[in-house]
Scaffold this motif. Structure first.
Motif, PDB file in Angstrom:
ATOM      1  N   THR A 126       0.866  -1.173   0.000  1.00  0.00           N
ATOM      2  CA  THR A 126       0.000   0.000   0.000  1.00  0.00           C
ATOM      3  C   THR A 126       0.901   1.221   0.000  1.00  0.00           C
ATOM      4  O   THR A 126       1.793   1.329   0.851  1.00  0.00           O
ATOM      5  N   LYS A 164       2.581   4.686   0.612  1.00  0.00           N
ATOM      6  CA  LYS A 164       2.632   5.578   1.774  1.00  0.00           C
ATOM      7  C   LYS A 164       3.300   6.905   1.441  1.00  0.00           C
ATOM      8  O   LYS A 164       3.172   7.856   2.194  1.00  0.00           O
ATOM      9  N   GLU A 165       4.045   6.944   0.332  1.00  0.00           N
ATOM     10  CA  GLU A 165       4.705   8.188  -0.053  1.00  0.00           C
ATOM     11  C   GLU A 165       3.687   9.131  -0.690  1.00  0.00           C
ATOM     12  O   GLU A 165       2.635   8.694  -1.168  1.00  0.00           O
ATOM     13  N   ILE A 166       3.999  10.400  -0.717  1.00  0.00           N
ATOM     14  CA  ILE A 166       3.051  11.441  -1.130  1.00  0.00           C
ATOM     15  C   ILE A 166       2.309  11.105  -2.416  1.00  0.00           C
ATOM     16  O   ILE A 166       1.093  11.094  -2.444  1.00  0.00           O
ATOM     17  N   GLU A 183       0.227   7.653  -1.927  1.00  0.00           N
ATOM     18  CA  GLU A 183      -0.509   7.439  -0.681  1.00  0.00           C
ATOM     19  C   GLU A 183      -1.906   6.890  -0.955  1.00  0.00           C
ATOM     20  O   GLU A 183      -2.675   7.449  -1.738  1.00  0.00           O
ATOM     21  N   GLY A 184      -2.200   5.737  -0.332  1.00  0.00           N
ATOM     22  CA  GLY A 184      -3.506   5.110  -0.472  1.00  0.00           C
ATOM     23  C   GLY A 184      -3.669   4.242  -1.709  1.00  0.00           C
ATOM     24  O   GLY A 184      -4.705   3.611  -1.887  1.00  0.00           O
TER      25      GLY A 184
END
Length: 174
Positions: free
Chosen positions: A93, A95-97, A100-101
């Motif tokens: 999943t 997580k970096e900008i 994300e999501g």
């Protein structure tokens, strides 16, 4: 909406990368570089973990050629491929900008590079987010306690180095 009804398809040209909705796919090639008992890893200030030298395979480029190109771009040093060591199906999943999501699926080919007998580097590399990439030599005995991705690198480096065949890994961190 596209003809298949999947919504907008975004393509990361020239890399083999695209997203459909909240799903992101990438075809990546990485290099396993070991010199003097140390593993070469990359990190940016905003990344919470280290990762391998490498990057997205370009359209029409082989994974092997990508590994050689990325090593030259990121280290400033020409390395040669020893052998294809790992094929990894990597699920996580984001997580970096920018991810994300997102449900991420990355197919990765990891090439063991031939040792040059020197840890000299001439790096002027910047990552996908335009941040300066810092290259770090991590002693092999410290890999198991290093925050490096994909996670299999922490536990399977000795096996990868000793193997005579390609290792297939499914890394699922969702």
């Amino acid at each position: 909406m596209d003809k298949a009804g999947l919504g907008e398809v975004k393509v990361g040209f020239p890399d083999c990368c695209f997203s459909v909705g909240k799903n992101w796919f990438r075809y990546r090639s990485g290099a396993l570089i070991i010199e003097d008992g140390c593993f070469l890893a990359v990190k940016t200030k905003s990344a919470p973990h280290f990762y391998t030298v490498g990057g997205g395979v370009h359209m029409g480029e082989s994974s092997r050629d990508c590994a050689v190109r990325e090593v030259q771009e990121e280290t400033g040093i020409p390395y040669e491929v020893d052998r294809l060591a790992v094929v990894c199906e990597n699920f996580f999943t984001g997580k970096e900008i920018s991810l994300e999501g997102f449900d991420c699926h990355v197919i990765e080919f990891y090439y063991l590079m031939k040792s040059r007998g020197s840890r000299e580097l001439r790096s002027e590399s910047y990552g996908w987010n335009h941040e300066r990439e810092e290259l770090t030599w991590i002693p092999l005995e410290q890999i198991s306690t290093t925050n490096i991705k994909p996670a299999f690198l922490r536990t399977r480096i000795p096996e990868i180095l000793a193997a005579q065949e390609i290792i297939h890994i499914i890394n699922d961190e969702r």
